[in-house]
Enzyme design. Structure first.
Site, PDB file in Angstrom:
ATOM      1  N   HIS A  94      -5.324   6.285  -5.693  1.00 54.22           N
ATOM      2  CA  HIS A  94      -5.729   6.752  -4.373  1.00 54.22           C
ATOM      3  C   HIS A  94      -5.982   8.242  -4.500  1.00 54.22           C
ATOM      4  O   HIS A  94      -5.044   9.034  -4.594  1.00 54.22           O
ATOM      5  CB  HIS A  94      -4.647   6.473  -3.331  1.00 54.22           C
ATOM      6  CG  HIS A  94      -4.490   5.025  -3.000  1.00 54.22           C
ATOM      7  ND1 HIS A  94      -3.703   4.575  -1.957  1.00 54.22           N
ATOM      8  CD2 HIS A  94      -5.021   3.915  -3.557  1.00 54.22           C
ATOM      9  CE1 HIS A  94      -3.758   3.256  -1.902  1.00 54.22           C
ATOM     10  NE2 HIS A  94      -4.548   2.837  -2.874  1.00 54.22           N
TER      11      HIS A  94
ATOM     12  N   ASN B 146       0.842  -1.196   0.000  1.00 54.03           N
ATOM     13  CA  ASN B 146       0.000   0.000   0.000  1.00 54.03           C
ATOM     14  C   ASN B 146       0.877   1.246   0.000  1.00 54.03           C
ATOM     15  O   ASN B 146       1.595   1.503   0.969  1.00 54.03           O
ATOM     16  CB  ASN B 146      -0.916   0.026   1.227  1.00 54.03           C
ATOM     17  CG  ASN B 146      -1.662   1.345   1.368  1.00 54.03           C
ATOM     18  OD1 ASN B 146      -2.658   1.575   0.714  1.00 54.03           O
ATOM     19  ND2 ASN B 146      -1.153   2.249   2.199  1.00 54.03           N
ATOM     20  N   GLU B 147       0.865   1.980  -1.103  1.00 57.51           N
ATOM     21  CA  GLU B 147       1.450   3.328  -1.239  1.00 57.51           C
ATOM     22  C   GLU B 147       2.965   3.384  -1.140  1.00 57.51           C
ATOM     23  O   GLU B 147       3.530   4.476  -1.021  1.00 57.51           O
ATOM     24  CB  GLU B 147       0.798   4.301  -0.242  1.00 57.51           C
ATOM     25  CG  GLU B 147      -0.680   4.517  -0.506  1.00 57.51           C
ATOM     26  CD  GLU B 147      -1.327   5.569   0.385  1.00 57.51           C
ATOM     27  OE1 GLU B 147      -0.650   6.076   1.311  1.00 57.51           O
ATOM     28  OE2 GLU B 147      -2.508   5.894   0.170  1.00 57.51           O
ATOM     29  N   ASP B 148       3.645   2.258  -1.213  1.00 60.08           N
ATOM     30  CA  ASP B 148       5.109   2.311  -1.141  1.00 60.08           C
ATOM     31  C   ASP B 148       5.707   3.000  -2.367  1.00 60.08           C
ATOM     32  O   ASP B 148       6.712   3.715  -2.258  1.00 60.08           O
ATOM     33  CB  ASP B 148       5.680   0.902  -1.000  1.00 60.08           C
ATOM     34  CG  ASP B 148       5.366   0.293   0.359  1.00 60.08           C
ATOM     35  OD1 ASP B 148       4.642   0.926   1.142  1.00 60.08           O
ATOM     36  OD2 ASP B 148       5.840  -0.823   0.631  1.00 60.08           O
TER      37      ASP B 148
ATOM     38  N   SER C 207      -0.492  -0.720  -4.576  1.00 58.30           N
ATOM     39  CA  SER C 207      -1.709   0.063  -4.705  1.00 58.30           C
ATOM     40  C   SER C 207      -1.459   1.414  -4.044  1.00 58.30           C
ATOM     41  O   SER C 207      -1.116   1.465  -2.866  1.00 58.30           O
ATOM     42  CB  SER C 207      -2.892  -0.633  -4.032  1.00 58.30           C
ATOM     43  OG  SER C 207      -4.059   0.157  -4.118  1.00 58.30           O
TER      44      SER C 207
END
Length: 854
Positions: free
Chosen positions: A494, A428-430, A476
């Protein structure tokens, strides 16, 4: 095979430095036996050693717990002990740095909360008086030491040392959760005697026309050297539990592979699209049942085709395109051992009742409890599953990579049987964290973003080889190599330019779309009952108190929440906590419903493949982006999203076109927006619809009201059609071109040929804060009556914005938990009486009903 879950655990503090508690915790104390596993904070709380960390600011008072070392022990005997049998201890979850001894002999040391550790104890176990101990070292202290040895990497939320530790990342604190670094045997510890089943996997592929399932059954057993089984049987049952086959082999090996096929299999479908049929496969050795698996056969595709705006991003299940209407899921408790199967059932029932079809298991939490996946399979709820990496640049030194490889293999083997999982994302968002530091996606900056070897090499290989064709994505959000993750033309997005980022007006959601929006959200306060339980000092129950701020972890929330409320709604004269709760929940609902309404419209031609709101739930009582608070009480946004995700629905958009002087510049309204006094606007009304199946012979009724709530006029249109599993872009041949001033209130009803309302929408003047409600409600006549137990009918003579039904909080126990409504926070109009179901409502409780509205 006999499996026993070990109980009767005890704990003690073993740190050389005494605790900051007034109680001596170095002797042994009994643990809780009523939880799924054991976590030190729950056990300390149960014995009165700490105050409840989720109440008041007790979070601050228990930080010493995470700095301490803790030891757990249990004593057990082995019924019917047989020295010829094999025995294994299975540790399903240890958090995190643990050393295990059995009868004073060290077995193993662990360093991963997400791994399953299986230890052969055949030669060290006894019939009586087995002493099992697990010593847990401080996660925080070891994390900081590892970071010192291997280097510091950037992260969002929590401290940077968390990146080196394979434990739930949200334990380090998040912008919606507390900092509570717990430890312990957080999942069960089991003793297995006899044959150990390492794996029982039903691999399959479906033929092109879905009329044949080619199956490969893989069996991995740990056999005792002293015993030689004679037969292995796999029994196959259909979805009605009818036995359809016995697959028998008389050569029992440690590893067996069986090929099998089923013609015209009954398929598993997501809700709204078909049944959730599942086959049962049972494994027997010498007539002893060792394991069983429920398998739903389904074909999953992530479609990313090139088109005129970039690349699509949507899912097909069994060749059917499915528009995703879902919610992000975080752990439902700061201490997940406290959760029960009933908790998961209640949460997923709320999701289903809210007309949603997917949860996204977010990468900073946990690989969830088995019950959650089983419930999703049975209810047809789809799952987007992140791997447990979130908001950081993770390391990739050899020991870390090796540890993570085993973690992912353990989890994929556990989860791959669940039909509901339709995508696995590496993190997530890395990638966004890397982009924020100007680290490129190409190989020139590979060493600055070392975990790419995991997301781009290790994980996709494991997903491909270990699962039944579950699609994999590197992260993501992710838009592809050489494309930034915020690219709205491809991949998932996102969208945080509402609330975070540039803080755009939420009325612009249609311009803030993407091919698939996997996160977006808006903050709101929880229900008053939830706050009342969480704050013991009742003098703190006002909007700007210290404890209210403590139960809000979002940076800058004061400014941002005020911004979105003040831009859209007038504050009530009596500014107290209950009114502030209502206005923030109204604003959140208004915001999020528009997002689903606008993005669902873009399902036509797959311009948008779905929307997943951040977030469904909370892990403690907090003001957050959740649409249901910690105590499972829905916020008004839950109901707003429920209305937008109904099977049939409509939406509308008021087009205002400025008509200026021909001699003035065309962009004058942009140059001097606050001083543009043009007298004329050309107005039109755009109406669209969506449905899961085709409809014909429908009618549209459009009602107009002035700024005092008085009816102006109405229009009716017949022969309306809706496309199936699609969006009908315009329900009329052309836009309604009428004199619609911005101060006109619009109500639209969609009716079938029986005159029944199957869809409704409305549009109020913008900003709605300009309406003078005192004049509006001088002659308001709002009525309600009990139709039958559990149902009330509501009528009004004037439009009402966001009518909230609630029960006054008082000492009456009968209404203490009455908060489950079929709808709430809805707009009520004179020509649209509403029947609302309220669980537990009867004649005696009718007197306690109260209303909020603008």
């Amino acid at each position: 095979m006999i499996t026993i879950t070990l109980k009767d655990w005890y704990y003690r503090q073993t740190s050389s430095k005494p605790s900051l508690s007034d109680i001596d915790i170095t002797p042994w104390f009994k643990c809780r036996n009523d939880t799924y596993g054991n976590q030190i904070h729950l056990d300390l709380l149960n014995n009165g050693h700490i105050p409840d960390p989720l109440i008041d600011d007790n979070e601050k008072k228990v930080q010493w717990v995470g700095n301490s070392d803790w030891e757990y022990k249990t004593d057990f005997k082995v019924e019917n002990y047989d020295p010829m049998q094999s025995y294994h201890l299975v540790f399903e979850g240890l958090d995190t740095f643990a050393t295990i001894t059995l009868n004073k002999v060290e077995l193993i040391s662990t360093d991963n909360s997400f791994r399953t550790y299986t230890v052969d104890v055949t030669h060290s176990i006894k019939a009586e008086d087995n002493d099992l101990r697990i010593l847990f070292k401080s996660n925080l202290k070891i994390a900081r030491k590892i970071e010192h040895d291997h280097g510091k990497y950037a992260c969002w939320n929590g401290e940077t040392s968390r990146l080196h530790v394979r434990k739930p990342q949200y334990h380090f604190g998040w912008d919606w959760g507390p900092l509570l670094l717990t430890c312990g045997p957080w999942k069960p510890v089991k003793l297995v005697s006899g044959i150990l089943v390492n794996d029982f996997f039903i691999g399959y592929s479906l033929s092109e026309f879905l009329n044949m399932a080619e199956i490969t059954i893989e069996i991995d057993l740990k056999l005792s050297a002293s015993l030689s089984p004679n037969s292995l049987v796999v029994k196959v049952h259909d979805s009605d539990n009818n036995l359809i086959d016995n697959i028998v082999t008389h050569t029992v090996k440690s590893k067996t592979k069986i090929h099998y096929s089923i013609k015209t299999p009954q398929l598993w479908y997501p809700r709204y699209h078909g049944n959730q049929d599942q086959y049962k496969f049972e494994l027997f050795v010498d007539e002893e049942k060792l394991d069983e698996k429920l398998v739903g056969f389904r074909k999953v595709e992530l479609i990313q085709d090139k088109d005129d705006t970039g690349k699509s991003f949507y899912f097909k299940i069994n060749d059917i395109p499915v528009f995703i209407m879902g919610s992000n899921w975080i752990p439902a408790h700061s201490f997940t051992s406290a959760l029960t199967c009933n908790d998961y059932e209640e949460w997923m029932n709320l999701l289903v009742k809210g007309n949603q079809n997917l949860i996204r298991i977010w990468g900073g939490g946990i690989y969830e409890h088995e019950d959650l996946y089983k419930i999703c399979d049975s209810k047809g709820i789809l799952i987007w599953h992140d791997l447990m990496f979130a908001c950081g640049l993770y390391p990739a030194y050899h020991s870390f990579v090796d540890n993570v490889k085993q973690e992912i293999e353990d989890q994929l083997k556990r989860l791959r049987k669940f039909s509901s999982i339709i995508i696995i994302a590496g993190n997530n968002e890395d990638y966004q964290v890397a982009e924020s530091l100007k680290i490129k996606h190409d190989h020139s900056d590979f060493r600055k973003f070392p975990a790419r070897i995991l997301y781009e090499d290790v994980f996709p290989h494991l997903v491909k080889t270990l699962t039944n064709g579950i699609p994999y994505q590197r992260g993501s959000p992710y838009s592809g190599l050489n494309h930034i993750s915020s690219d709205p033309t491809r991949g998932d997005l996102h969208q945080w330019n509402v609330w975070h980022g540039s803080q755009e007006p939420y009325q612009d959601w249609d311009k803030l779309s993407g091919r698939f929006v996997s996160e977006f959200g808006m903050l709101a306060l929880p229900n008053f009952k939830t706050l009342d339980k969480a704050l013991s000092d009742k003098s703190q129950l006002f909007p700007q108190s210290y404890l209210m701020d403590h139960h809000n972890k979002s940076a800058g929330f004061e400014r941002r929440l005020a911004l979105y409320v003040m831009e859209n709604f007038a504050l009530p004269v009596n500014f107290n906590l209950k009114n502030w709760i209502y206005i923030t929940q109204l604003m959140q609902s208004d915001c999020l419903t528009l997002a689903y309404r606008y993005w669902r419209r873009q399902w036509q031609d797959f311009k948008c493949g779905g929307a997943i709101v951040w977030q469904l739930n909370d892990c403690w009582p907090v003001t957050s982006w959740s649409i249901i608070d910690f105590n499972k009480i829905p916020k008004l946004a839950y109901y707003g999203i429920k209305r937008e995700c109904s099977l049939e629905g409509i939406g509308c958009y008021r087009n205002l076109q400025r008509v200026g002087d021909p001699d003035e510049p065309e962009d004058l309204s942009k140059q001097t927006p606050l001083h543009d006094y043009v007298k004329e606007y050309k107005t039109s009304l755009d109406i669209w619809g969506f449905s899961n199946k085709s409809h014909e012979g429908l009618s549209l009724e459009v009602y107009l009201y002035d700024t005092k709530g008085n009816a102006k006029s109405n229009l009716k249109f017949d022969d309306i059609k809706l496309l199936g599993n699609n969006c009908t872009q315009s329900l009329l041949d052309k836009l309604i071109d009428i004199n619609l001033k911005n101060d006109t209130i619009i109500q639209i009803l969609l009716k079938n040929n029986k005159g029944e309302i199957i869809g409704r929408t409305n549009d109020w003047c913008k900003p709605i804060k300009y309406l003078v409600w005192n004049d509006w409600y001088k002659d308001l006549d709002l009525n309600y009556e009990l139709v039958v137990d559990g149902k009330i009918k509501l009528t009004t003579n004037k439009p009402i914005k966001c009518l909230e039904i609630y029960f006054e909080n008082n000492s009456n126990e009968a209404i203490a938990n009455v908060y489950e409504f079929s709808d709430n926070g809805f707009d009520l109009f004179p020509n649209d009486e509403r029947i609302i179901e309220i669980k537990g409502l009867n004649e005696s409780l009718l007197q306690f009903i109260k209303f909020n509205h603008l």
